[in-house]
Design an enzyme around this catalytic site. Structure first.
Site, mmCIF file in Angstrom:
data_model
loop_
_atom_site.group_PDB
_atom_site.id
_atom_site.type_symbol
_atom_site.label_atom_id
_atom_site.label_comp_id
_atom_site.label_asym_id
_atom_site.label_seq_id
_atom_site.Cartn_x
_atom_site.Cartn_y
_atom_site.Cartn_z
ATOM 1 N N GLY A 1 -38.272 56.156 5.831
ATOM 2 C CA GLY A 1 -38.639 54.977 6.607
ATOM 3 C C GLY A 1 -37.551 53.927 6.498
ATOM 4 N NE ARG A 2 -37.128 49.982 11.167
ATOM 5 C CZ ARG A 2 -36.188 50.482 11.943
ATOM 6 N NH1 ARG A 2 -35.006 50.737 11.474
ATOM 7 N NH2 ARG A 2 -36.441 50.730 13.203
ATOM 8 C CD GLU B 1 -32.027 49.394 7.601
ATOM 9 O OE1 GLU B 1 -32.240 48.201 7.916
ATOM 10 O OE2 GLU B 1 -32.232 50.352 8.374
ATOM 11 C CB CYS C 1 -37.091 60.839 6.192
ATOM 12 S SG CYS C 1 -36.930 60.293 7.892
ATOM 13 C CG HIS C 2 -34.083 56.928 7.311
ATOM 14 N ND1 HIS C 2 -34.909 57.576 8.206
ATOM 15 C CD2 HIS C 2 -33.058 56.428 8.034
ATOM 16 C CE1 HIS C 2 -34.410 57.465 9.423
ATOM 17 N NE2 HIS C 2 -33.277 56.773 9.350
ATOM 18 C CE1 TYR D 1 -34.980 61.524 12.764
ATOM 19 C CE2 TYR D 1 -33.211 59.913 12.762
ATOM 20 C CZ TYR D 1 -34.180 60.628 13.436
ATOM 21 O OH TYR D 1 -34.344 60.463 14.786
#
Length: 185
Positions: free
Chosen positions: A87-88, A91, A117-118, A137
């Site tokens: 997800g975010r 980041e 994923c992320h 991802y």
């Protein structure tokens, strides 16, 4: 059974935190979910990422996920493994040196790590991925390469184990990703 740490932040991918949190507990493991600057009982907002035929995923509001441990009070040495959802959140979590130190602990002590994923963004910021095959991802492939890793372009339903690291491209890989992580535990 294992005592696991799950690192979260606001707008973590909903399925990538909810499913592993519950599934690993159902397997008998203890899972402590933490977030920097938040306490047990606080929550993080989640986002739902769907693959609907666009050039990238779509994002929708998810649920509030309640944390069951306090970031400032945990000692990573007390844990047998680490779970890094996508997800975010990765980041901006990768900008927090305390989080990077936490991630490094698990690599330095050769404990199992599961990232999806992320989540690879957080790994790439914390450690060298040299000689590791890492899935994520696809938009995270440049970061995997820059961290010295080999990006594993696998089916969205597959996962890959490289040493004590289990990675997968996104939540459709949960059955395989969790099975491989559990085998390491």
């Amino acid at each position: 059974m294992a005592k696991l740490l799950l690192i979260a932040g606001d707008f973590v991918e909903d399925y990538e935190i909810m499913v592993p949190f519950q599934a690993l507990q159902a397997m008998g493991h203890r899972v402590d979910a933490i977030c920097p600057d938040k306490r047990e009982g606080d929550s993080v907002k989640t986002a739902i990422h769907d693959f609907e035929g666009d050039q990238t995923y779509t994002e929708k509001p998810g649920h509030n996920f309640a944390l069951n441990a306090t970031f400032a009070e945990i000692d990573p040495a007390d844990y047998d493994g680490l779970v890094v959802p996508g997800g975010r959140a990765p980041e901006y979590l990768r900008l927090d040196e305390r989080v990077l130190d936490l991630v490094r602990h698990f690599f330095d002590t050769d404990k199992p790590v599961a990232a999806i994923c992320h989540g690879a963004q957080l790994l790439a910021a914390a450690v060298s991925l040299d000689k590791r095959r890492v899935s994520a991802y696809p938009a995270c492939a440049p970061e995997v390469h820059l961290a010295g890793g080999e990006f594993a372009d696998i089916e969205v339903t597959d996962a890959i184990t490289c040493g004590k690291l289990v990675t997968a491209p996104a939540w459709p890989a949960h059955p395989e990703w969790l099975k491989q992580f559990n085998a390491l535990l």
